[in-house]
Design a protein around this motif. Structure first.
Motif, PDB file in Angstrom:
ATOM      1  N   ASN A  68       0.807  -1.227   0.000  1.00 22.90           N
ATOM      2  CA  ASN A  68       0.000   0.000   0.000  1.00 22.90           C
ATOM      3  C   ASN A  68       0.835   1.271   0.000  1.00 22.90           C
ATOM      4  N   ASN A  69       2.070   1.205   0.486  1.00 23.92           N
ATOM      5  CA  ASN A  69       2.923   2.386   0.373  1.00 23.92           C
ATOM      6  C   ASN A  69       3.358   2.600  -1.076  1.00 23.92           C
ATOM      7  N   TRP A  70       3.649   1.526  -1.784  1.00 20.01           N
ATOM      8  CA  TRP A  70       3.929   1.617  -3.232  1.00 20.01           C
ATOM      9  C   TRP A  70       2.731   2.219  -3.953  1.00 20.01           C
ATOM     10  N   LYS A  71       1.560   1.683  -3.674  1.00 17.09           N
ATOM     11  CA  LYS A  71       0.340   2.133  -4.336  1.00 17.09           C
ATOM     12  C   LYS A  71       0.067   3.607  -4.073  1.00 17.09           C
ATOM     13  N   SER A  72       0.182   4.040  -2.825  1.00 16.42           N
ATOM     14  CA  SER A  72      -0.129   5.423  -2.491  1.00 16.42           C
ATOM     15  C   SER A  72       0.888   6.397  -3.065  1.00 16.42           C
ATOM     16  N   LEU A  73       2.186   6.064  -2.967  1.00 20.18           N
ATOM     17  CA  LEU A  73       3.199   6.974  -3.496  1.00 20.18           C
ATOM     18  C   LEU A  73       3.048   7.149  -5.005  1.00 20.18           C
ATOM     19  N   PHE A  74       2.658   6.082  -5.700  1.00 21.80           N
ATOM     20  CA  PHE A  74       2.399   6.208  -7.137  1.00 21.80           C
ATOM     21  C   PHE A  74       1.081   6.929  -7.401  1.00 21.80           C
ATOM     22  N   ASN A  75      -0.006   6.443  -6.829  1.00 21.18           N
ATOM     23  CA  ASN A  75      -1.338   6.932  -7.207  1.00 21.18           C
ATOM     24  C   ASN A  75      -1.697   8.287  -6.605  1.00 21.18           C
ATOM     25  N   ASP A  76      -1.392   8.495  -5.335  1.00 24.76           N
ATOM     26  CA  ASP A  76      -1.737   9.765  -4.696  1.00 24.76           C
ATOM     27  C   ASP A  76      -0.706  10.841  -4.997  1.00 24.76           C
ATOM     28  N   GLY A  77       0.551  10.435  -5.108  1.00 22.64           N
ATOM     29  CA  GLY A  77       1.612  11.393  -5.343  1.00 22.64           C
ATOM     30  C   GLY A  77       1.979  11.551  -6.801  1.00 22.64           C
ATOM     31  N   LEU A  78       2.658  10.565  -7.354  1.00 23.56           N
ATOM     32  CA  LEU A  78       3.244  10.688  -8.693  1.00 23.56           C
ATOM     33  C   LEU A  78       2.221  10.956  -9.783  1.00 23.56           C
ATOM     34  N   VAL A  79       1.109  10.251  -9.763  1.00 23.24           N
ATOM     35  CA  VAL A  79       0.093  10.442 -10.810  1.00 23.24           C
ATOM     36  C   VAL A  79      -0.370  11.894 -10.838  1.00 23.24           C
ATOM     37  N   SER A 112      10.212  14.309  -8.547  1.00 24.76           N
ATOM     38  CA  SER A 112      11.566  13.779  -8.352  1.00 24.76           C
ATOM     39  C   SER A 112      11.757  13.283  -6.926  1.00 24.76           C
ATOM     40  N   TRP A 113      11.236  14.047  -5.962  1.00 22.67           N
ATOM     41  CA  TRP A 113      11.383  13.624  -4.572  1.00 22.67           C
ATOM     42  C   TRP A 113      10.660  12.301  -4.309  1.00 22.67           C
ATOM     43  N   VAL A 114       9.431  12.163  -4.818  1.00 19.51           N
ATOM     44  CA  VAL A 114       8.683  10.926  -4.575  1.00 19.51           C
ATOM     45  C   VAL A 114       9.344   9.753  -5.284  1.00 19.51           C
ATOM     46  N   PHE A 115       9.808   9.947  -6.512  1.00 20.88           N
ATOM     47  CA  PHE A 115      10.525   8.874  -7.207  1.00 20.88           C
ATOM     48  C   PHE A 115      11.789   8.485  -6.426  1.00 20.88           C
ATOM     49  N   LEU A 163      12.162   8.603  -3.193  1.00 24.39           N
ATOM     50  CA  LEU A 163      11.689   7.767  -2.092  1.00 24.39           C
ATOM     51  C   LEU A 163      11.473   6.335  -2.553  1.00 24.39           C
ATOM     52  N   LEU A 164      10.781   6.182  -3.661  1.00 29.97           N
ATOM     53  CA  LEU A 164      10.441   4.846  -4.143  1.00 29.97           C
ATOM     54  C   LEU A 164      11.673   4.023  -4.498  1.00 29.97           C
ATOM     55  N   THR A 165      12.607   4.622  -5.216  1.00 33.00           N
ATOM     56  CA  THR A 165      13.785   3.843  -5.605  1.00 33.00           C
ATOM     57  C   THR A 165      14.670   3.552  -4.399  1.00 33.00           C
ATOM     58  N   ASP A 166      14.716   4.473  -3.418  1.00 32.59           N
ATOM     59  CA  ASP A 166      15.491   4.216  -2.208  1.00 32.59           C
ATOM     60  C   ASP A 166      14.812   3.192  -1.303  1.00 32.59           C
ATOM     61  N   LEU A 167      13.507   3.031  -1.448  1.00 30.52           N
ATOM     62  CA  LEU A 167      12.778   2.026  -0.671  1.00 30.52           C
ATOM     63  C   LEU A 167      12.855   0.645  -1.303  1.00 30.52           C
ATOM     64  N   TYR A 168      12.638   0.574  -2.619  1.00 30.69           N
ATOM     65  CA  TYR A 168      12.461  -0.716  -3.288  1.00 30.69           C
ATOM     66  C   TYR A 168      13.639  -1.134  -4.170  1.00 30.69           C
ATOM     67  N   GLY A 169      14.410  -0.159  -4.667  1.00 32.72           N
ATOM     68  CA  GLY A 169      15.475  -0.471  -5.609  1.00 32.72           C
ATOM     69  C   GLY A 169      15.066  -0.080  -7.021  1.00 32.72           C
ATOM     70  N   PRO A 170      15.376  -0.903  -8.019  1.00 33.64           N
ATOM     71  CA  PRO A 170      14.906  -0.632  -9.384  1.00 33.64           C
ATOM     72  C   PRO A 170      13.380  -0.533  -9.412  1.00 33.64           C
ATOM     73  N   ILE A 171      12.868   0.440 -10.126  1.00 38.22           N
ATOM     74  CA  ILE A 171      11.421   0.675 -10.176  1.00 38.22           C
ATOM     75  C   ILE A 171      11.003   1.071 -11.587  1.00 38.22           C
ATOM     76  N   PRO A 172       9.701   0.984 -11.900  1.00 41.22           N
ATOM     77  CA  PRO A 172       9.215   1.591 -13.143  1.00 41.22           C
ATOM     78  C   PRO A 172       9.443   3.099 -13.083  1.00 41.22           C
ATOM     79  N   TYR A 173      10.167   3.628 -14.042  1.00 44.29           N
ATOM     80  CA  TYR A 173      10.480   5.058 -14.036  1.00 44.29           C
ATOM     81  C   TYR A 173      10.280   5.672 -15.418  1.00 44.29           C
TER      82      TYR A 173
END
Length: 485
Positions: A94-105, A134-137, A139-149
């Motif tokens: 759900n943190n992946w989902k929220s950072l993408f959907n609520d933030g990045l989108v 850029s800040w949210v991306f 966060l995501l890459t520092d949390l998970y590693g390689p990500i869809p970018y």
């Protein structure tokens, strides 16, 4: 008959005056596209709330993840919710989902709407959205590693991408550093005004400072892997403060100013005060270190217990042991649990400690000691404390170990940043585990979050490539790209 006449008349209007009808049939209370001024506050608040606390149980990214792993806080019950390195599926899903959907989108929507040719063309909105994206991306890459970018956020593009590929962390960082430079160029203090800016209240100069300070953070983080590139970025920024302004005081700090309105209260307040959760105390590690240094920030970070003392207990204790400390160990300081307590993204103190490390490593010119002392002083000042010669003498000359220890202290509350810096450098050295503690993950402090299960079902081929990029296992032990040890 009257109804038939109305239908006939309506059909006549539609077929003979379509353009006029469409123009008249626009409901101002139900717009077909939200303008940036409405998208921006939502995206900023939801993204920062996620990074700072998160109110939903099993999803508290900072509170039940990084703040425990970095031994700022410890649990006095339910130690399996993060303190013993155990993670629920909801935590990483759900943190992946929220950072993408609520933030990045939403930040991407602002970029699209405000860029040249967009419906609400405004370079300052575009620049702000690029900074936050850029800040949210990051966060995501520092949390998970390689990500869809590079293929992410293209579900509504002219050529939509529904199954985005995963990019390696070095490629993500390259893109973020380039976007932050672009953002600084687009942000214009003499340009059009913006509304809905709940971070800097429309102060474009402060957005430029945040963009360039964040760029320095990322350049320093990758410096051990891309030395020449990072040095060039740092040199470019520091050589021209007019073109590339950076934080110059705590007044520039990127921090969300929470309000008295319930929905916009500080997340830690909502969990600990509004929801009456008493599950956390300060960690023994934090109390012992600040006591050793006679550090006055202890009185800000923690409350004295019923006996007027500052005490913490070890992390990872099973509930039968941890519950005995409920009325003994200190609670988190009241500064952090007010309705209006700030939720911090980046500070002047952190920037100076970044520059101290860069100077110590030879990546920039200047005195590492001077930056080091400015960083500590800024951290004191952030909480209304006065730096003393005695404290500076106690800490002494800068070393990598002392620097990262002071950075750990200064980042209290910003658990995600502290965890990232620990995973990058292996510092500060954390104490040996308490013999009574029981940890999952083979006793290994988590090094990343697993990819969400939704990726395995909805984007399987690319998900598998992502796992290959991170070392072949979707676990919490794989080291990320910028790890120096």
């Amino acid at each position: 008959m009257k109804r038939l006449l109305i239908i006939f008349f309506t059909l006549f209007i539609v077929t003979s005056c379509t353009k006029e009808f469409d123009e008249m049939n626009v409901d101002p209370n139900n717009p077909t596209a939200l303008s940036p001024q409405y998208l921006l506050p939502y995206a900023i608040e939801y993204s920062i709330d996620r990074s700072w606390g998160g109110r939903t149980r099993f999803e508290r990214l900072n509170l039940d993840g990084a703040m425990l792993w970095m031994q700022y806080l410890t649990r006095n019950i339910y130690s399996n919710e993060g303190d013993n390195y155990g993670l629920s599926v909801a935590f990483y899903n759900n943190n992946w989902k929220s950072l993408f959907n609520d933030g990045l989108v939403n930040f991407q929507r602002i970029v699209t709407l405000s860029q040249p040719g967009g419906k609400f063309q405004n370079a300052n909105y575009e620049g702000i959205a690029l900074v936050m994206r850029s800040w949210v991306f990051s966060l995501l890459t520092d949390l998970y590693g390689p990500i869809p970018y590079s293929e992410a956020l293209k579900g509504t593009a002219d050529t939509p991408v529904y199954s985005p590929s995963y990019d390696s962390m070095d490629k993500v960082y390259a893109g973020l550093l380039a976007d932050l430079k672009t953002a600084n160029e687009k942000l214009d203090t003499k340009g059009p005004a913006v509304s809905g800016d709940i971070l800097y209240n429309g102060d474009i100069l402060k957005w430029k400072k945040f963009a360039n300070s964040l760029r320095l953070r990322l350049a320093n983080r990758q410096a051990a892997k891309k030395s020449a590139e990072s040095r060039a970025i740092m040199a470019e920024i520091l050589a021209d403060p007019t073109k590339y302004p950076i934080f110059t005081s705590n007044a520039d700090n990127a921090s969300l100013k929470c309000t008295e309105v319930l929905s916009s209260n500080n997340e830690l307040y909502l969990v600990m005060i509004n929801d009456s959760r008493t599950d956390w105390n300060v960690s023994k590690t934090l109390v012992d270190k600040l006591t050793e240094l006679s550090d006055p920030r202890l009185a800000v970070y923690a409350q004295p217990n019923k006996d007027g003392k500052y005490l913490g207990h070890a992390n990872g204790l099973p509930d039968a042991v941890a519950t005995t400390y409920l009325g003994v160990s200190s609670n988190i300081g009241t500064y952090f649990i007010q309705k209006t307590s700030p939720e911090v993204v980046m500070t002047y103190a952190e920037l100076n400690l970044i520059l101290a490390e860069a100077a110590l490593d030879g990546d920039i010119s200047g005195s590492a000691q001077t930056y080091f002392e400015k960083g500590m002083t800024a951290s004191f000042d952030q909480y209304g404390l006065k730096m003393t010669d005695a404290y500076l003498k106690t800490v002494g000359a800068v070393t990598k170990e002392k620097l990262m220890e002071q950075k750990w202290i200064a980042l209290f509350g910003q658990g995600l940043e502290s965890w990232t810096e620990y995973r990058r450098t292996g510092l500060p050295v954390l104490p040996a585990k308490d013999p009574r503690a029981v940890f999952e993950n083979d006793g290994v402090l988590p090094t990343r979050l697993p990819y969400p299960t939704s990726e395995a079902s909805l984007n399987e081929a690319n998900y598998q490539k992502g796992i290959e990029l991170v070392g072949g296992k979707n676990d919490t032990k794989s080291k990320l790209w910028w790890a120096e040890k």
